[in-house]
Design a protein around this motif. Structure first.
Motif, PDB file in Angstrom:
ATOM      1  N   VAL B  13      -7.510  -2.125  -1.557  1.00  0.00           N
ATOM      2  CA  VAL B  13      -6.725  -3.269  -1.112  1.00  0.00           C
ATOM      3  C   VAL B  13      -5.818  -2.860   0.035  1.00  0.00           C
ATOM      4  O   VAL B  13      -5.463  -1.678   0.170  1.00  0.00           O
ATOM      5  N   PRO B  14      -5.414  -3.826   0.881  1.00  0.00           N
ATOM      6  CA  PRO B  14      -4.437  -3.504   1.923  1.00  0.00           C
ATOM      7  C   PRO B  14      -3.037  -3.420   1.311  1.00  0.00           C
ATOM      8  O   PRO B  14      -2.739  -4.051   0.288  1.00  0.00           O
ATOM      9  N   GLU B  15      -2.208  -2.650   1.946  1.00  0.00           N
ATOM     10  CA  GLU B  15      -0.830  -2.494   1.483  1.00  0.00           C
ATOM     11  C   GLU B  15      -0.147  -3.852   1.347  1.00  0.00           C
ATOM     12  O   GLU B  15      -0.319  -4.740   2.188  1.00  0.00           O
ATOM     13  N   GLN B  81       1.560  -0.136  -2.607  1.00  0.00           N
ATOM     14  CA  GLN B  81       1.922   0.801  -1.537  1.00  0.00           C
ATOM     15  C   GLN B  81       0.877   1.907  -1.487  1.00  0.00           C
ATOM     16  O   GLN B  81       0.217   2.177  -2.495  1.00  0.00           O
ATOM     17  N   PRO B  82       0.721   2.591  -0.353  1.00  0.00           N
ATOM     18  CA  PRO B  82      -0.243   3.705  -0.288  1.00  0.00           C
ATOM     19  C   PRO B  82      -0.022   4.747  -1.379  1.00  0.00           C
ATOM     20  O   PRO B  82      -0.982   5.348  -1.874  1.00  0.00           O
ATOM     21  N   GLY B  83       1.213   4.955  -1.791  1.00  0.00           N
ATOM     22  CA  GLY B  83       1.519   5.909  -2.862  1.00  0.00           C
ATOM     23  C   GLY B  83       1.000   5.486  -4.219  1.00  0.00           C
ATOM     24  O   GLY B  83       0.990   6.293  -5.152  1.00  0.00           O
ATOM     25  N   ASP B  84       0.542   4.240  -4.345  1.00  0.00           N
ATOM     26  CA  ASP B  84      -0.048   3.775  -5.607  1.00  0.00           C
ATOM     27  C   ASP B  84      -1.509   4.193  -5.736  1.00  0.00           C
ATOM     28  O   ASP B  84      -2.130   3.975  -6.778  1.00  0.00           O
ATOM     29  N   SER B  85      -2.067   4.762  -4.688  1.00  0.00           N
ATOM     30  CA  SER B  85      -3.462   5.210  -4.728  1.00  0.00           C
ATOM     31  C   SER B  85      -3.626   6.310  -5.767  1.00  0.00           C
ATOM     32  O   SER B  85      -2.961   7.347  -5.701  1.00  0.00           O
ATOM     33  N   SER B  99      -8.048   6.760 -27.371  1.00  0.00           N
ATOM     34  CA  SER B  99      -9.395   6.495 -26.857  1.00  0.00           C
ATOM     35  C   SER B  99      -9.236   5.901 -25.468  1.00  0.00           C
ATOM     36  O   SER B  99      -8.562   4.869 -25.315  1.00  0.00           O
ATOM     37  N   PHE B 100      -9.855   6.539 -24.484  1.00  0.00           N
ATOM     38  CA  PHE B 100      -9.651   6.180 -23.085  1.00  0.00           C
ATOM     39  C   PHE B 100     -10.831   5.410 -22.506  1.00  0.00           C
ATOM     40  O   PHE B 100     -11.993   5.619 -22.890  1.00  0.00           O
ATOM     41  N   GLY B 101     -10.495   4.581 -21.509  1.00  0.00           N
ATOM     42  CA  GLY B 101     -11.523   4.053 -20.639  1.00  0.00           C
ATOM     43  C   GLY B 101     -11.821   5.069 -19.545  1.00  0.00           C
ATOM     44  O   GLY B 101     -11.166   6.109 -19.445  1.00  0.00           O
ATOM     45  N   ALA B 102     -12.813   4.744 -18.710  1.00  0.00           N
ATOM     46  CA  ALA B 102     -13.215   5.665 -17.642  1.00  0.00           C
ATOM     47  C   ALA B 102     -12.302   5.574 -16.425  1.00  0.00           C
ATOM     48  O   ALA B 102     -12.375   6.410 -15.532  1.00  0.00           O
ATOM     49  N   GLY B 103     -11.450   4.543 -16.397  1.00  0.00           N
ATOM     50  CA  GLY B 103     -10.474   4.429 -15.322  1.00  0.00           C
ATOM     51  C   GLY B 103     -10.892   3.504 -14.194  1.00  0.00           C
ATOM     52  O   GLY B 103     -12.071   3.178 -14.010  1.00  0.00           O
ATOM     53  N   THR B 104      -9.900   3.055 -13.452  1.00  0.00           N
ATOM     54  CA  THR B 104     -10.089   2.297 -12.214  1.00  0.00           C
ATOM     55  C   THR B 104      -9.451   3.104 -11.085  1.00  0.00           C
ATOM     56  O   THR B 104      -8.256   3.416 -11.170  1.00  0.00           O
ATOM     57  N   THR B 105     -10.252   3.453 -10.091  1.00  0.00           N
ATOM     58  CA  THR B 105      -9.735   4.207  -8.950  1.00  0.00           C
ATOM     59  C   THR B 105      -9.267   3.236  -7.876  1.00  0.00           C
ATOM     60  O   THR B 105     -10.051   2.423  -7.380  1.00  0.00           O
ATOM     61  N   VAL B 106      -7.982   3.323  -7.560  1.00  0.00           N
ATOM     62  CA  VAL B 106      -7.350   2.393  -6.621  1.00  0.00           C
ATOM     63  C   VAL B 106      -7.059   3.094  -5.303  1.00  0.00           C
ATOM     64  O   VAL B 106      -6.510   4.205  -5.284  1.00  0.00           O
ATOM     65  N   THR B 107      -7.427   2.431  -4.214  1.00  0.00           N
ATOM     66  CA  THR B 107      -7.076   2.897  -2.876  1.00  0.00           C
ATOM     67  C   THR B 107      -6.281   1.798  -2.201  1.00  0.00           C
ATOM     68  O   THR B 107      -6.756   0.653  -2.103  1.00  0.00           O
ATOM     69  N   VAL B 108      -5.062   2.121  -1.767  1.00  0.00           N
ATOM     70  CA  VAL B 108      -4.228   1.167  -1.042  1.00  0.00           C
ATOM     71  C   VAL B 108      -4.206   1.587   0.423  1.00  0.00           C
ATOM     72  O   VAL B 108      -3.723   2.667   0.770  1.00  0.00           O
ATOM     73  N   ARG B 109      -4.724   0.737   1.289  1.00  0.00           N
ATOM     74  CA  ARG B 109      -4.857   1.053   2.716  1.00  0.00           C
ATOM     75  C   ARG B 109      -3.584   0.663   3.455  1.00  0.00           C
ATOM     76  O   ARG B 109      -3.077  -0.449   3.313  1.00  0.00           O
ATOM     77  N   ALA B 110      -3.097   1.600   4.269  1.00  0.00           N
ATOM     78  CA  ALA B 110      -1.869   1.335   5.028  1.00  0.00           C
ATOM     79  C   ALA B 110      -2.132   0.389   6.184  1.00  0.00           C
ATOM     80  O   ALA B 110      -3.276   0.305   6.690  1.00  0.00           O
TER      81      ALA B 110
END
Lengths: 114, 110
Positions: B13-15, B81-85, B99-110
């Motif tokens: 997502v964008p910042e 914010q980009p630091g949330d990546s 018990s964990f899920g596999a996760g969601t990888t988040v990229t925040v674009r500046a």
């Protein structure tokens, strides 16, 4: 106040060898749990130690064993290493009688089996 | 056996945009649900813990909801914010273990 510490940070072993990983819980915590996290996956529960006894165990073979010492620190031992044992091994600790509270995780030990 | 699923697996997502991360679990007999953050190659940092009797929990820009009966939780991150990546992991606690899920990888674009 030191958090959960683990050693070593990284480790490289070959198939068939044995490895020992170490964990010191956060100050005031008496329960230690171990998790295995393969690349791209969520952590999987290995076992939990409380009062120097294994209280609960996940779906891992007997090659995985552990120990808890009187100072609450813990070791994870893995025998006859397989390539598939390559993973990040995480240790977590929690407070006495507060097992439903937040578990605090250490930075992990990265194990590579060649 | 408890199964935890996280959707989507990755998000870019964008910042400034708000983030919505979803988690579902199959067994509603849980003590609590936690959201964790994991930076590459690092350990887990707890973000929010929701007890089974609670409906939501808030910390700063983070808000997590829990619907135990339907086996769902959502993590909202406002004004990203980009630091949330990072990778965000959902975990449910019962029977002495998470018990964990596999996760969601988040990229925040500046």
């Amino acid at each position: 106040d030191a958090g959960v510490t683990q050693s070593p940070t990284h480790l490289i072993k070959t198939r068939g060898q044995q490895v020992t990983l170490r964990c010191s819980p956060k100050s005031g915590h008496d329960t230690v749990s171990w998790y295995q996290q393969a690349l791209g996956q969520g952590p999987q529960f290995i076992f939990q130690y409380y009062e120097e006894e294994e209280r609960q165990r996940g779906n891992f073979p007997d090659r995985f064993s552990g120990h808890q010492f009187p100072n609450y620190s813990s070791e994870l031992n893995v025998n006859a290493l397989l390539l598939g044992d390559s993973a990040l091994y995480l240790c977590a600790s929690s407070r006495p009688d507060r097992v439903t509270d937040t578990q605090y995780f250490g930075p992990g030990t990265r194990l590579t089996v060649l | 056996k408890q199964e935890v699923t996280q959707i989507p697996a990755a998000l870019s997502v964008p910042e400034g945009e708000n983030l919505v991360l979803n988690c579902s679990f199959t067994d509603s007999a849980i003590y609590n649900l936690q959201w964790f953050r994991q930076d590459p190659g690092k350990g887990l940092t707890s973000l929010l813990l929701i007890q089974s009797s609670q409906r939501e929990q808030t910390s700063g820009r983070l808000n997590a909801s829990l619907d135990k009966s339907s086996g769902r939780s959502t993590l909202y991150i406002a004004a990203s914010q980009p630091g949330d990546s990072a990778t965000y992991l959902c975990a449910v606690f019962n029977d002495y273990k998470l018990s964990f899920g596999a996760g969601t990888t988040v990229t925040v674009r500046a």
